[in-house]
Design a protein around this motif. Structure first.
Motif, PDB file in Angstrom:
ATOM      1  N   TYR A 131       5.535  60.599 -23.268  1.00 24.99           N
ATOM      2  CA  TYR A 131       6.051  61.139 -24.204  1.00 24.99           C
ATOM      3  C   TYR A 131       5.780  62.603 -23.588  1.00 24.99           C
ATOM      4  CZ  TYR A 131       8.211  56.849 -25.437  1.00 24.99           C
ATOM      5  OH  TYR A 131       8.955  55.905 -24.899  1.00 24.99           O
ATOM      6  N   GLY A 132       6.301  64.065 -23.676  1.00 26.20           N
ATOM      7  CA  GLY A 132       5.985  64.845 -24.119  1.00 26.20           C
ATOM      8  C   GLY A 132       5.923  65.446 -23.003  1.00 26.20           C
ATOM      9  N   LEU A 133       6.263  65.360 -21.759  1.00 28.53           N
ATOM     10  CA  LEU A 133       6.326  65.988 -20.581  1.00 28.53           C
ATOM     11  C   LEU A 133       6.570  67.614 -20.616  1.00 28.53           C
ATOM     12  CD1 LEU A 133       7.886  63.258 -17.985  1.00 28.53           C
ATOM     13  CD2 LEU A 133       4.902  63.691 -18.409  1.00 28.53           C
ATOM     14  N   GLU A 134       7.434  68.117 -21.185  1.00 27.24           N
ATOM     15  CA  GLU A 134       7.438  69.217 -21.322  1.00 27.24           C
ATOM     16  C   GLU A 134       5.865  70.067 -21.437  1.00 27.24           C
ATOM     17  OE1 GLU A 134       7.626  67.946 -25.207  1.00 27.24           O
ATOM     18  OE2 GLU A 134       8.800  67.325 -23.231  1.00 27.24           O
ATOM     19  N   SER A 135       5.245  69.572 -22.256  1.00 33.66           N
ATOM     20  CA  SER A 135       4.277  70.073 -22.781  1.00 33.66           C
ATOM     21  C   SER A 135       2.625  69.367 -21.629  1.00 33.66           C
ATOM     22  CB  SER A 135       3.256  69.843 -23.909  1.00 33.66           C
ATOM     23  OG  SER A 135       5.069  69.901 -24.768  1.00 33.66           O
ATOM     24  N   LYS A 136       3.159  68.624 -20.722  1.00 35.69           N
ATOM     25  CA  LYS A 136       1.890  67.834 -20.155  1.00 35.69           C
ATOM     26  C   LYS A 136       0.798  69.225 -19.355  1.00 35.69           C
ATOM     27  CE  LYS A 136       0.678  64.553 -16.515  1.00 35.69           C
ATOM     28  NZ  LYS A 136       1.614  63.032 -14.756  1.00 35.69           N
ATOM     29  N   ILE A 137      -0.645  69.331 -19.068  1.00 36.19           N
ATOM     30  CA  ILE A 137      -1.401  69.899 -18.492  1.00 36.19           C
ATOM     31  C   ILE A 137      -1.051  69.906 -17.040  1.00 36.19           C
ATOM     32  CG2 ILE A 137      -3.807  71.343 -18.456  1.00 36.19           C
ATOM     33  CD1 ILE A 137      -2.087  71.151 -21.981  1.00 36.19           C
ATOM     34  N   PRO A 138      -0.684  70.701 -16.708  1.00 39.30           N
ATOM     35  CA  PRO A 138      -0.827  71.207 -14.841  1.00 39.30           C
ATOM     36  C   PRO A 138      -1.938  70.333 -14.324  1.00 39.30           C
ATOM     37  CG  PRO A 138      -0.357  72.865 -15.710  1.00 39.30           C
ATOM     38  CD  PRO A 138      -0.322  72.832 -17.417  1.00 39.30           C
ATOM     39  N   PHE A 139      -3.292  70.124 -14.981  1.00 42.36           N
ATOM     40  CA  PHE A 139      -4.125  69.709 -14.016  1.00 42.36           C
ATOM     41  C   PHE A 139      -4.016  68.273 -13.918  1.00 42.36           C
ATOM     42  CE2 PHE A 139      -6.184  72.064 -17.761  1.00 42.36           C
ATOM     43  CZ  PHE A 139      -7.254  70.991 -17.845  1.00 42.36           C
ATOM     44  N   VAL A 140      -3.887  68.174 -15.539  1.00 42.19           N
ATOM     45  CA  VAL A 140      -3.913  66.062 -15.177  1.00 42.19           C
ATOM     46  C   VAL A 140      -3.061  65.810 -14.721  1.00 42.19           C
ATOM     47  CG1 VAL A 140      -3.291  64.889 -17.482  1.00 42.19           C
ATOM     48  CG2 VAL A 140      -3.861  67.243 -17.987  1.00 42.19           C
ATOM     49  N   GLU A 141      -3.856  64.907 -13.467  1.00 36.01           N
ATOM     50  CA  GLU A 141      -2.995  64.031 -12.630  1.00 36.01           C
ATOM     51  C   GLU A 141      -3.478  62.376 -13.002  1.00 36.01           C
ATOM     52  OE1 GLU A 141      -3.190  65.392  -8.897  1.00 36.01           O
ATOM     53  OE2 GLU A 141      -2.383  67.568  -9.405  1.00 36.01           O
ATOM     54  N   PHE A 142      -3.080  61.795 -14.049  1.00 39.54           N
ATOM     55  CA  PHE A 142      -2.939  60.214 -13.702  1.00 39.54           C
ATOM     56  C   PHE A 142      -1.758  59.828 -14.338  1.00 39.54           C
ATOM     57  CE2 PHE A 142      -3.017  60.682 -18.313  1.00 39.54           C
ATOM     58  CZ  PHE A 142      -2.873  60.043 -18.908  1.00 39.54           C
ATOM     59  N   CYS A 143      -1.393  58.476 -13.724  1.00 38.57           N
ATOM     60  CA  CYS A 143      -0.352  57.403 -14.480  1.00 38.57           C
ATOM     61  C   CYS A 143       0.970  58.221 -13.579  1.00 38.57           C
ATOM     62  CB  CYS A 143      -0.163  57.650 -16.574  1.00 38.57           C
ATOM     63  SG  CYS A 143      -1.241  57.105 -16.823  1.00 38.57           S
ATOM     64  N   GLU A 144       0.509  58.835 -13.054  1.00 37.87           N
ATOM     65  CA  GLU A 144       2.099  59.436 -12.189  1.00 37.87           C
ATOM     66  C   GLU A 144       3.187  58.709 -12.276  1.00 37.87           C
ATOM     67  OE1 GLU A 144       1.865  62.924 -11.905  1.00 37.87           O
ATOM     68  OE2 GLU A 144      -0.093  62.588 -13.470  1.00 37.87           O
ATOM     69  N   SER A 145       2.920  57.466 -11.917  1.00 33.58           N
ATOM     70  CA  SER A 145       3.479  56.502 -11.246  1.00 33.58           C
ATOM     71  C   SER A 145       4.783  55.516 -13.073  1.00 33.58           C
ATOM     72  CB  SER A 145       3.628  55.073 -10.282  1.00 33.58           C
ATOM     73  OG  SER A 145       2.243  54.941 -11.502  1.00 33.58           O
ATOM     74  N   ILE A 146       4.093  55.800 -13.810  1.00 35.46           N
ATOM     75  CA  ILE A 146       4.334  55.546 -15.214  1.00 35.46           C
ATOM     76  C   ILE A 146       5.485  56.800 -15.395  1.00 35.46           C
ATOM     77  CG2 ILE A 146       3.698  55.630 -18.046  1.00 35.46           C
ATOM     78  CD1 ILE A 146       2.409  53.509 -16.182  1.00 35.46           C
ATOM     79  N   PRO A 147       6.612  55.929 -16.168  1.00 36.12           N
ATOM     80  CA  PRO A 147       7.772  56.848 -16.320  1.00 36.12           C
ATOM     81  C   PRO A 147       7.828  57.709 -17.445  1.00 36.12           C
ATOM     82  CG  PRO A 147       8.876  54.376 -16.581  1.00 36.12           C
ATOM     83  CD  PRO A 147       7.285  54.351 -15.582  1.00 36.12           C
ATOM     84  N   GLY A 148       8.479  59.171 -17.933  1.00 35.18           N
ATOM     85  CA  GLY A 148       8.336  59.346 -19.303  1.00 35.18           C
ATOM     86  C   GLY A 148       9.515  60.376 -18.923  1.00 35.18           C
ATOM     87  N   GLU A 149       9.723  61.014 -20.496  1.00 34.74           N
ATOM     88  CA  GLU A 149      10.566  61.759 -20.680  1.00 34.74           C
ATOM     89  C   GLU A 149       9.631  63.478 -21.096  1.00 34.74           C
ATOM     90  OE1 GLU A 149      12.692  59.953 -24.350  1.00 34.74           O
ATOM     91  OE2 GLU A 149      11.880  58.535 -22.305  1.00 34.74           O
ATOM     92  N   ARG A 150      10.655  64.146 -21.041  1.00 30.92           N
ATOM     93  CA  ARG A 150      10.538  65.446 -22.378  1.00 30.92           C
ATOM     94  C   ARG A 150      11.305  64.719 -23.458  1.00 30.92           C
ATOM     95  NH1 ARG A 150       9.541  70.098 -19.702  1.00 30.92           N
ATOM     96  NH2 ARG A 150       9.655  69.014 -16.941  1.00 30.92           N
ATOM     97  N   THR A 151      10.284  64.900 -24.789  1.00 34.17           N
ATOM     98  CA  THR A 151      10.758  64.907 -26.208  1.00 34.17           C
ATOM     99  C   THR A 151      10.960  66.573 -27.344  1.00 34.17           C
ATOM    100  OG1 THR A 151       7.939  64.860 -26.758  1.00 34.17           O
ATOM    101  CG2 THR A 151       9.678  62.992 -25.573  1.00 34.17           C
ATOM    102  N   GLY A 152      10.443  67.218 -26.421  1.00 39.87           N
ATOM    103  CA  GLY A 152      10.936  68.373 -27.347  1.00 39.87           C
ATOM    104  C   GLY A 152      12.065  69.071 -27.470  1.00 39.87           C
TER     105      GLY A 152
END
Length: 129
Positions: A96-117
């Protein structure tokens, strides 16, 4: 602080700014259950309201963030995956909260996600049917 959980549900990471600030990390890794399926086996943790929706639990002795509860009728209580005795039993299934994901954080890329903001008055990890 010790607790028992009957089930582990909605294992996820949240990248929103509130979770980043509450944990002091780049994201929060959380797993939930219905409120009556989590029992504190010693004194309950201290809590504070981090927003008009979320009440955060923490250890009063060391300050460790332990999780949160949303103030919604169907909301689950969440604990940090790292506080589990066996965190491997809570594989991450959503982000969740992909709109705030820090750009250099690269893990769980294959896990589904969504923006929540963009959804005010909704806890991103409340129960969904």
């Amino acid at each position: 602080m010790r607790y028992e959980m009957d089930v582990l549900e909605q294992s996820h990471v949240c990248h929103c700014r509130m979770c980043q600030k509450a944990t002091g990390g780049l994201f929060a890794a959380l797993v939930g259950a219905k409120k009556d399926q989590i029992r504190w086996t010693a004194a309950p943790p201290e809590e504070f309201w981090s927003s008009n929706l979320a009440k955060r639990a923490f250890c009063s002795a060391c300050g460790t963030p332990l999780g949160f509860t949303c103030d919604l009728p169907d909301a689950r209580q969440y604990v940090t995956i790292g506080s589990l005795d066996h965190p491997e039993d809570a594989p991450i299934s959503h982000q969740y909260g992909l709109e705030s994901k820090i750009p250099f954080v690269e893990f769980c890329e294959s896990i589904p996600g969504e923006r929540t903001g963009a959804r005010p008055r909704q806890c991103p990890t409340s129960s969904r049917t």
